[in-house]
Design an enzyme around this catalytic site. Structure first.
Site, mmCIF file in Angstrom:
data_model
loop_
_atom_site.group_PDB
_atom_site.id
_atom_site.type_symbol
_atom_site.label_atom_id
_atom_site.label_comp_id
_atom_site.label_asym_id
_atom_site.label_seq_id
_atom_site.Cartn_x
_atom_site.Cartn_y
_atom_site.Cartn_z
ATOM 1 N N LYS A 87 21.170 46.781 42.068
ATOM 2 C CA LYS A 87 20.647 45.980 43.179
ATOM 3 C C LYS A 87 19.247 46.421 43.595
ATOM 4 O O LYS A 87 18.515 45.668 44.213
ATOM 5 C CB LYS A 87 21.613 46.009 44.354
ATOM 6 C CG LYS A 87 22.914 45.281 44.015
ATOM 7 C CD LYS A 87 23.831 45.105 45.195
ATOM 8 C CE LYS A 87 25.018 44.237 44.846
ATOM 9 N NZ LYS A 87 26.034 44.944 44.036
HETATM 10 C C1 LIG Z 1 26.952 44.198 43.272
HETATM 11 C C2 LIG Z 1 27.530 44.893 42.095
HETATM 12 C C3 LIG Z 1 28.169 44.179 41.055
HETATM 13 C C4 LIG Z 1 28.398 42.680 41.124
HETATM 14 O O1 LIG Z 1 27.220 41.943 40.935
HETATM 15 P P1 LIG Z 1 27.152 40.394 41.329
HETATM 16 O O2 LIG Z 1 25.730 40.001 41.232
HETATM 17 O O3 LIG Z 1 27.685 40.320 42.745
HETATM 18 O O4 LIG Z 1 28.032 39.656 40.370
HETATM 19 C C5 LIG Z 1 28.624 44.898 39.955
HETATM 20 N N1 LIG Z 1 28.477 46.249 39.874
HETATM 21 C C6 LIG Z 1 27.872 46.964 40.848
HETATM 22 C C7 LIG Z 1 27.763 48.438 40.707
HETATM 23 C C8 LIG Z 1 27.364 46.319 41.987
HETATM 24 O O5 LIG Z 1 26.769 47.039 42.965
#
Ligand SMILES: *Cc1c(COP(=O)(O)O)cnc(C)c1O
Length: 458
Positions: free
Chosen positions: A110
């Site tokens: 993210k």
């Molecule tokens: C947010 C997150 C996901 C999921 O991603 P999306 O874009 O919501 O599908 C998967 N793995 C981790 C470690 C995350 O922080």
């Protein structure tokens, strides 16, 4: 470049406005009105460094931004990543590769979007001279990454609600140990859903929104999606040309933002044969791809908590394309889905996608198998991507978080517990959070009282 809403009742807007608004006024999500064809650029782009590629890509969309300012936003966003390549690729075997997306400041993918979004917000404040208030709810990673992207930025105050005792201790420290005076982590007594509902109610209060300059950082923001498309392109360009169209991208999935960002490239002349959606035991998307029915149940907390999601908000963006870009059909499906809690597609065209899901029993087994076979340690989210993975299929697994963020999983499996210096450092800082009742009035008063203290200084 113009951006339109999936619901079709909002005017099209430019990039900066789409970013500032997050959600379109008609409740839909923004998408580019038309797509640039990237194929003529690919030869030139093959050797670009990550930040250079990201700038070239964003220039095609952020046509209403001054290019020098955009470049500065992009370059600064990735300068704090600990890997020089930003998104390094590790080969596990002839066929299997891992794209490591956890070298940003909070050790989860993210950071790719939120470090950049923080800089774009800052540029907006400088351009328009109006301060912003960021409000969000988190079950862990988003809050930490959003806070890290906005720490110490002038003119931005950040309020993040999280369920007390229900985020991992390290994730909580990432939010509460920043020492920054513009960050307000609020521990609420309740669940993530209670936090999320309160935030939504506050966003529906248009007067308050205007008064404090409220903006959202959740994964519906278009800038987050586009920032994520870049690492797919970066990885694809690093494959041998004859492998590019044959490689499956496997994506640990919750809100469908990450995998959608990759799929979007297929609208821009990039050929990718398949995306594999990997879920945990909250497998609504896996069921959808299998049966054509999207049916909600309640969230079951899992070992991969950032994927504990039932309503995958970004799915609406794919829906728009599946339904032939027909906004009124999107409206219909979303309304019926909200009323019934499920929707059955007569013909669900999901070409280009496959899926799998892993239970909490399987996640530690998969971690152990990958470790035994390749000497490579994956986090519990990334582990889900290896379920039923074909050894003969060329695959690029997206590693979404650093294993050190989830030590208890390894303790329970009696494995060596992974560590990361960034997280160890947090243990030395005194955490600071705030307790506020989880109702819109209390949160609004807290925000107003805080702003009246802080904004005087601007
Ligand atoms: C947010 C997150 C996901 C999921 O991603 P999306 O874009 O919501 O599908 C998967 N793995 C981790 C470690 C995350 O922080």
């Amino acid at each position: 470049m113009e951006f339109i809403s999936t619901r079709g009742f909002s005017d099209s807007v430019g990039f900066t406005q789409a970013v500032a608004q997050g959600l379109a006024p008609d409740g839909g999500l923004y998408l580019p009105k038309s797509f640039p064809d990237l194929s003529p650029n690919l030869k030139k782009w093959e050797d670009l460094a990550y930040d250079e590629l990201c700038f070239e890509f964003f220039k095609l969309f952020a046509t209403d931004m001054n290019p020098a300012i955009l470049k500065d936003c992009v370059y600064r966003a990735y300068s704090g990543f600990s890997a020089s390549e930003v998104a390094p690729i590790v080969s596990l075997s002839d066929q299997w590769k891992v794209l490591e997306l956890f070298h940003g400041p909070t050790l989860a993918f993210k950071d790719f979007a939120l470090q950049l979004l923080g800089n774009l917000y800052e540029a907006q404040i400088e351009r328009e001279g109006k301060p912003l208030t960021i409000l969000g709810a988190t079950s862990g990673d988003t809050g930490a990454a959003a806070i890290s992207g906005l720490v110490g930025k002038k003119g931005v105050e950040v309020f993040i609600l999280y369920p007390n005792g229900k985020v991992s201790p390290l994730q909580e420290r990432q939010m509460t140990c920043t020492g920054a005076s513009n960050v307000y982590p609020i521990a609420i007594e309740g669940t993530f859903d209670d936090a999320q509902r309160t935030v939504k109610e506050i966003f529906a209060d248009l007067c308050f929104r205007d008064e404090v300059g409220l903006s959202a950082v959740n994964s519906i923001n278009l800038a987050r999606i586009l920032a994520q498309s870049v690492y797919y392109l970066f990885a694809w360009l690093r494959l041998k040309p004859e492998c590019r169209t044959k490689t499956t991208f496997i994506v640990p999935t919750g809100n469908f933002g990450n995998v959608f960002a990759g799929w979007l490239l297929t609208k821009m002349g990039i050929e990718i044969s398949e995306f594999r959606v990997a879920t945990n035991q909250n497998d609504v998307l896996h069921q959808l791809f299998k049966t054509g029915e999207y049916a909600l149940s309640s969230v079951r907390p899992s070992l991969a908590p950032s994927m504990d999601i039932q309503v995958a908000s970004n799915f609406e963006r794919l829906l728009y394309f599946i339904l032939g870009k027909n906004s009124s059909r999107v409206q219909e499906v979303m309304t019926s889905f909200r009323k019934e809690g499920k929707y059955c597609f007569e013909k669900f065209v999901s070409s280009g996608f496959s899926s799998c899901s892993s239970s909490d029993l399987e996640i530690p087994e998969l971690i152990q198998q990958i470790w035994d076979e390749f000497d490579y340690l994956v986090d519990p989210h990334t582990a889900c991507a290896f379920k039923d993975l074909d050894p003969k299929q060329a695959s690029m697994v997206l590693a979404t978080a650093h294993p050190a963020k989830f030590p208890s999983v390894y303790e329970q499996a009696r494995m060596k517990v992974p560590r990361a210096d960034e997280l160890e450092a947090l243990l030395k800082v005194e955490p600071r959070n705030y307790q506020v009742e989880v109702d819109p009035d209390s949160i609004r008063s807290f925000i107003k009282a805080t702003l009246s203290k802080n904004r005087l200084k601007l």
